[in-house]
Scaffold this motif. Structure first.
Motif, PDB file in Angstrom:
ATOM      1  N   ILE A 118       0.927  -1.174   0.010  1.00 22.07           N
ATOM      2  CA  ILE A 118      -0.048   0.132  -0.005  1.00 22.07           C
ATOM      3  C   ILE A 118       0.974   1.168  -0.004  1.00 22.07           C
ATOM      4  O   ILE A 118       0.393   2.252  -0.532  1.00 22.07           O
ATOM      5  N   SER A 119       1.824   1.146   0.816  1.00 21.08           N
ATOM      6  CA  SER A 119       2.873   2.412   0.837  1.00 21.08           C
ATOM      7  C   SER A 119       3.653   2.753  -0.576  1.00 21.08           C
ATOM      8  O   SER A 119       3.687   3.914  -0.875  1.00 21.08           O
ATOM      9  N   ALA A 120       3.800   1.567  -1.229  1.00 17.53           N
ATOM     10  CA  ALA A 120       4.384   1.631  -2.558  1.00 17.53           C
ATOM     11  C   ALA A 120       3.681   2.082  -3.609  1.00 17.53           C
ATOM     12  O   ALA A 120       3.890   3.245  -4.427  1.00 17.53           O
ATOM     13  N   LEU A 121       2.280   1.569  -3.829  1.00 20.41           N
ATOM     14  CA  LEU A 121       1.418   1.701  -4.590  1.00 20.41           C
ATOM     15  C   LEU A 121       0.535   2.979  -4.516  1.00 20.41           C
ATOM     16  O   LEU A 121       0.015   3.755  -5.483  1.00 20.41           O
ATOM     17  N   PHE A 122       0.281   3.448  -3.404  1.00 24.18           N
ATOM     18  CA  PHE A 122      -0.762   4.368  -3.035  1.00 24.18           C
ATOM     19  C   PHE A 122      -0.195   5.621  -2.496  1.00 24.18           C
ATOM     20  O   PHE A 122      -0.917   6.622  -2.619  1.00 24.18           O
ATOM     21  N   LEU A 123       1.091   5.347  -1.575  1.00 24.52           N
ATOM     22  CA  LEU A 123       1.484   6.261  -0.910  1.00 24.52           C
ATOM     23  C   LEU A 123       2.844   6.979  -1.615  1.00 24.52           C
ATOM     24  O   LEU A 123       3.300   8.034  -1.042  1.00 24.52           O
ATOM     25  N   GLY A 124       3.333   6.468  -2.404  1.00 27.40           N
ATOM     26  CA  GLY A 124       4.333   7.180  -3.099  1.00 27.40           C
ATOM     27  C   GLY A 124       5.633   6.775  -2.788  1.00 27.40           C
ATOM     28  O   GLY A 124       6.587   7.362  -3.006  1.00 27.40           O
ATOM     29  N   GLU A 125       5.759   5.776  -1.604  1.00 27.86           N
ATOM     30  CA  GLU A 125       7.132   5.591  -0.960  1.00 27.86           C
ATOM     31  C   GLU A 125       7.850   4.625  -1.844  1.00 27.86           C
ATOM     32  O   GLU A 125       7.334   3.825  -2.495  1.00 27.86           O
ATOM     33  N   ALA A 168      -3.580  -3.396   8.019  1.00 25.75           N
ATOM     34  CA  ALA A 168      -2.339  -2.471   7.426  1.00 25.75           C
ATOM     35  C   ALA A 168      -2.877  -1.232   7.175  1.00 25.75           C
ATOM     36  O   ALA A 168      -2.352  -0.144   7.444  1.00 25.75           O
ATOM     37  N   LEU A 169      -4.210  -1.140   6.717  1.00 24.65           N
ATOM     38  CA  LEU A 169      -4.864   0.193   6.385  1.00 24.65           C
ATOM     39  C   LEU A 169      -5.219   0.821   7.770  1.00 24.65           C
ATOM     40  O   LEU A 169      -5.039   2.192   7.948  1.00 24.65           O
ATOM     41  N   LEU A 170      -5.507   0.189   9.018  1.00 27.98           N
ATOM     42  CA  LEU A 170      -5.588   0.548  10.229  1.00 27.98           C
ATOM     43  C   LEU A 170      -4.218   1.314  10.647  1.00 27.98           C
ATOM     44  O   LEU A 170      -4.131   2.521  11.230  1.00 27.98           O
TER      45      LEU A 170
END
Length: 293
Positions: A118-125, A168-170
């Protein structure tokens, strides 16, 4: 008695002890929840757990953080986090009806890999190739445990995996909470909002609580609150790279409780898959530490 200052050997030892004790308490929390699913819906269990635990979490927050620990600057963020926790807990408790405690616990340990994705795909990390490989191996571990297409496959095995995704979302949603708020504020509002949200739905599934089960509801509130408090304090005293891998000791407790109370005995493939998931998770933790160093 004053706690040892963070960064000292005494604080490291204290953090390790608190983390191990906290994981044991949360494992006991799960075992009690599994016992209660024989007579109550997962939603009713969650509602009772949070309702009983709320006064204790408020008291802990006041002791640890003072009156400011009860103040929030972004109530909407806490409401969202409470909703996520309700969904995650309901799915996880439901999985106890169909799965052994150790199997469900092993599968929920994929949460760090969902956080990475999620961090890589949606948060740009930026995520390096080694962490992607850890995610891949963690996914392989999940496949080993659930064995899709095999004779032992159960659709219910997907519930802990879905729980890990919501969890993970939490965890990531904590970024939306105001930086002035402490972990004790998060603890109070997570418990309170989950109790509030579940209160609107629980009348539809409510069954009278048996007198002999009252102590079980008290126990799940006690173990859950104590576990979260001790683990929170462990991260305050000791670097995450030291205490975070200790979360995986939960598989030991889950296996022990499952055998003691339900005579569950996970097969070799379940243990093998859990070992892959744990090894990948520990690698991810250390890679994250190295990145932050």
């Amino acid at each position: 008695m004053q706690a040892a200052p963070p960064g000292t050997q005494a604080s490291y030892t204290g953090g390790i002890v608190l983390m191990c004790a906290g994981v044991a308490c949360l494992s006991a929390n799960d075992a009690v929840a599994k016992a209660l699913t024989a007579h109550y819906s997962p939603l009713q269990i969650l509602f009772m757990r949070n309702l009983i635990a709320l006064p204790f979490t408020v008291a802990i927050a006041l002791v640890m953080g003072g009156r400011t620990a009860l103040k929030t600057y972004r109530p909407a963020a806490h409401l969202l986090r409470g909703a996520l926790w309700v969904v995650a807990a309901m799915m996880f408790f439901t999985s106890f009806i169909y799965l052994g405690l150790a199997e469900a616990t092993a599968l929920i340990f994929v949460a760090p890999f969902f956080i990475t994705v999620i961090s890589a795909l949606f948060l740009g990390e930026k995520v390096h190739i080694r962490r992607w490989l850890a995610v891949l191996f963690g996914f392989i571990g999940v496949l080993v445990v659930i064995r899709p297409g095999g004779a032992t496959f159960q659709a219910a095995s997907l519930l802990p995996v879905a729980t890990a995704l919501v969890y993970a979302l939490l965890m990531l949603s904590a970024r939306w909470v105001d930086a002035r708020e402490t972990v004790w504020t998060l603890l109070v509002y997570l418990t309170g909002t989950a109790a509030l949200i579940s209160a609107f739905i629980v009348p539809f599934v409510w069954v009278p609580v048996r007198l002999e089960d009252l102590w079980l509801f008290a126990a799940i509130a006690l173990f859950g609150t104590a576990g979260m408090t001790m683990m929170t304090q462990a991260f305050r005293l000791t670097p995450a790279v030291i205490v975070a891998p200790l979360d995986y000791t939960g598989i030991i407790w889950a296996t022990l409780f499952g055998w003691l109370f339900w005579r569950e005995s996970p097969d070799t493939m379940t243990f093998f898959g859990a070992a892959i998931i744990i090894a990948s998770g520990v690698f991810t933790i250390f890679r994250q530490k190295g990145k932050a160093a």
